[in-house]
Scaffold this motif. Structure first.
Motif, PDB file in Angstrom:
ATOM      1  N   GLU A  29       0.836  -1.209   0.000  1.00  0.00           N
ATOM      2  CA  GLU A  29       0.000   0.000   0.000  1.00  0.00           C
ATOM      3  C   GLU A  29       0.865   1.252   0.000  1.00  0.00           C
ATOM      4  OE1 GLU A  29      -3.520   2.249   2.485  1.00  0.00           O
ATOM      5  OE2 GLU A  29      -2.371   0.673   3.473  1.00  0.00           O
ATOM      6  N   VAL A  32       2.283   1.603  -3.699  1.00  0.00           N
ATOM      7  CA  VAL A  32       1.377   1.909  -4.813  1.00  0.00           C
ATOM      8  C   VAL A  32       0.486   3.120  -4.550  1.00  0.00           C
ATOM      9  CG1 VAL A  32       1.408  -0.482  -5.605  1.00  0.00           C
ATOM     10  CG2 VAL A  32      -0.458   0.298  -4.143  1.00  0.00           C
ATOM     11  N   VAL A  33       0.276   3.463  -3.276  1.00  0.00           N
ATOM     12  CA  VAL A  33      -0.558   4.630  -2.954  1.00  0.00           C
ATOM     13  C   VAL A  33       0.310   5.851  -2.699  1.00  0.00           C
ATOM     14  CG1 VAL A  33      -2.221   5.594  -1.302  1.00  0.00           C
ATOM     15  CG2 VAL A  33      -2.467   3.233  -2.064  1.00  0.00           C
ATOM     16  N   TYR A  39      -2.853   4.510  -7.048  1.00  0.00           N
ATOM     17  CA  TYR A  39      -4.194   4.307  -6.507  1.00  0.00           C
ATOM     18  C   TYR A  39      -4.425   5.217  -5.315  1.00  0.00           C
ATOM     19  CZ  TYR A  39      -3.978  -0.007  -9.187  1.00  0.00           C
ATOM     20  OH  TYR A  39      -3.832  -0.902 -10.197  1.00  0.00           O
ATOM     21  N   GLU A  43      -9.281   2.929  -3.457  1.00  0.00           N
ATOM     22  CA  GLU A  43      -9.076   1.995  -4.568  1.00  0.00           C
ATOM     23  C   GLU A  43      -8.224   0.805  -4.121  1.00  0.00           C
ATOM     24  OE1 GLU A  43      -9.158   5.021  -8.420  1.00  0.00           O
ATOM     25  OE2 GLU A  43      -7.311   4.779  -7.266  1.00  0.00           O
ATOM     26  N   PHE A  44      -7.189   1.089  -3.323  1.00  0.00           N
ATOM     27  CA  PHE A  44      -6.356   0.000  -2.828  1.00  0.00           C
ATOM     28  C   PHE A  44      -7.155  -0.931  -1.935  1.00  0.00           C
ATOM     29  CE2 PHE A  44      -3.433  -2.029   0.115  1.00  0.00           C
ATOM     30  CZ  PHE A  44      -2.520  -2.586  -0.769  1.00  0.00           C
ATOM     31  N   SER A  45      -8.025  -0.371  -1.104  1.00  0.00           N
ATOM     32  CA  SER A  45      -8.841  -1.231  -0.232  1.00  0.00           C
ATOM     33  C   SER A  45      -9.784  -2.101  -1.047  1.00  0.00           C
ATOM     34  CB  SER A  45      -9.611  -0.391   0.795  1.00  0.00           C
ATOM     35  OG  SER A  45     -10.586   0.397   0.160  1.00  0.00           O
ATOM     36  N   ILE A  66      -2.501  -5.409  -9.821  1.00  0.00           N
ATOM     37  CA  ILE A  66      -1.928  -4.066  -9.898  1.00  0.00           C
ATOM     38  C   ILE A  66      -0.954  -3.968 -11.063  1.00  0.00           C
ATOM     39  CG2 ILE A  66      -0.467  -2.393  -8.694  1.00  0.00           C
ATOM     40  CD1 ILE A  66      -1.781  -3.436  -6.056  1.00  0.00           C
TER      41      ILE A  66
END
Length: 176
Positions: A29, A32-33, A39, A43-45, A66
């Motif tokens: 997370e 990528v966040v 994201y 969106e990740f959740s 992803i």
């Protein structure tokens, strides 16, 4: 450059995420966040929820999704490879060390000490499965499924995956 970023986004959590997929989720997370901004947290959740709803290891499912979303098919391949690469590298190194010392009396003794422990752990796991099955569907269903599965695998040489699918179908149709 995107493929290198995809690789790093999953390789770093693979190295640092001691404990497997669930331990590496916050690290993924962060990558990528926060780091790459691919994201939002929401969106990740959603990706995490989707990954948890499917069978198999969570880290590789998320990496595949992803990676594909960010970099297409090649991105998915790179992300999944980056997720498993740290474990793969360590396994190769440890295997080389083990093969180098395989004839050592100490390694042989260690192996002889580990085998009974593994057998006991597998026996305890099988017993736990039996007790859970007994409590869930009863003794006769448990014995029946066990005996039929034994004959399917040992006597009729049916692949275990097919036996498992047959048990799922039976459970869904008869017991569900």
């Amino acid at each position: 450059m995107i493929y290198w970023n995809i690789f790093l986004a999953f390789f770093i959590p693979g190295i640092l995420g001691y404990g497997g997929g669930p331990a590496s989720i916050p690290l993924v997370e962060n990558e990528v966040v926060d780091r790459y901004g691919w994201y939002t947290v929401q969106e990740f959740s959603q990706i995490l929820a989707l990954g948890n709803s499917l069978p198999g290891p969570i880290a590789t499912k998320m990496a595949g999704y992803i990676g594909y979303d960010v970099g297409g098919v090649l991105g998915a391949i790179i992300a999944v490879f980056a997720t498993v690469a740290p474990s793969l590298i360590l396994m190769i190194i440890l295997l080389k060390i083990l093969l180098k010392y395989k004839n050592s009396p100490k390694v042989k003794r260690l192996t002889s000490y580990v085998r009974p422990i593994i057998a006991i752990l597998l026996g305890v796991m099988a017993w736990d499965f039996f007790v859970e099955s007994y409590e869930g569907i009863g003794i006769w269903q448990t014995i029946g499924i066990g005996v039929i599965s034994f004959f399917m695998i040992e006597r009729w040489r049916i692949h275990p995956a097919i036996v498992i699918v047959a048990a799922f179908v039976y459970g869904g149709l008869v017991l569900g």
